[in-house]
Design a protein around this motif. Sequence first.
Motif, PDB file in Angstrom:
ATOM      1  N   TRP A  60       0.829  -1.207   0.000  1.00 47.35           N
ATOM      2  CA  TRP A  60       0.000   0.000   0.000  1.00 47.35           C
ATOM      3  C   TRP A  60       0.868   1.263   0.000  1.00 47.35           C
ATOM      4  O   TRP A  60       0.573   2.232  -0.684  1.00 47.35           O
ATOM      5  N   ARG A 101       3.746   1.628  -1.294  1.00 46.93           N
ATOM      6  CA  ARG A 101       4.464   1.771  -2.566  1.00 46.93           C
ATOM      7  C   ARG A 101       3.619   2.420  -3.648  1.00 46.93           C
ATOM      8  O   ARG A 101       4.143   2.844  -4.677  1.00 46.93           O
ATOM      9  N   ILE A 102       2.303   2.513  -3.439  1.00 46.97           N
ATOM     10  CA  ILE A 102       1.401   3.114  -4.420  1.00 46.97           C
ATOM     11  C   ILE A 102       1.552   4.630  -4.362  1.00 46.97           C
ATOM     12  O   ILE A 102       1.631   5.224  -3.289  1.00 46.97           O
ATOM     13  N   GLN A 103       1.571   5.245  -5.539  1.00 42.74           N
ATOM     14  CA  GLN A 103       1.745   6.689  -5.638  1.00 42.74           C
ATOM     15  C   GLN A 103       0.566   7.437  -5.009  1.00 42.74           C
ATOM     16  O   GLN A 103      -0.578   7.017  -5.098  1.00 42.74           O
ATOM     17  N   ARG A 109      -3.313   7.621  -2.968  1.00 49.65           N
ATOM     18  CA  ARG A 109      -3.374   6.169  -3.118  1.00 49.65           C
ATOM     19  C   ARG A 109      -4.750   5.669  -3.531  1.00 49.65           C
ATOM     20  O   ARG A 109      -4.875   4.820  -4.406  1.00 49.65           O
ATOM     21  N   SER A 168      -5.382   6.440  -7.149  1.00 46.43           N
ATOM     22  CA  SER A 168      -4.541   5.594  -8.005  1.00 46.43           C
ATOM     23  C   SER A 168      -5.109   4.189  -8.111  1.00 46.43           C
ATOM     24  O   SER A 168      -5.105   3.589  -9.197  1.00 46.43           O
ATOM     25  N   VAL A 169      -5.619   3.636  -7.018  1.00 52.96           N
ATOM     26  CA  VAL A 169      -6.202   2.295  -7.038  1.00 52.96           C
ATOM     27  C   VAL A 169      -7.475   2.291  -7.884  1.00 52.96           C
ATOM     28  O   VAL A 169      -7.693   1.367  -8.673  1.00 52.96           O
TER      29      VAL A 169
END
Length: 61
Positions: A9, A11-13, A16, A19-20
């Motif tokens: 989680w 590591r997501i830009q 978040r 982005s998901v």
Amino acid sequence: MNHILHRLWLRIQEPRKQSVVYFLVYLGVTVLGAAIMLDPPRSLQGTIGQVLVVIWGVMHR
């Protein structure tokens, strides 16, 4: 297991959640485009022809 998910989680830009959501939308559009290419709807296929339906499916990827 929670540690691994938490590290993933992080590591997501940022942002978040957005982005998901974008990832899931793009994934859905890709899957639907592939489904149209592999098995075009019969109603469209009969109307505009198989070749145009496949081109339409490719354009939506």
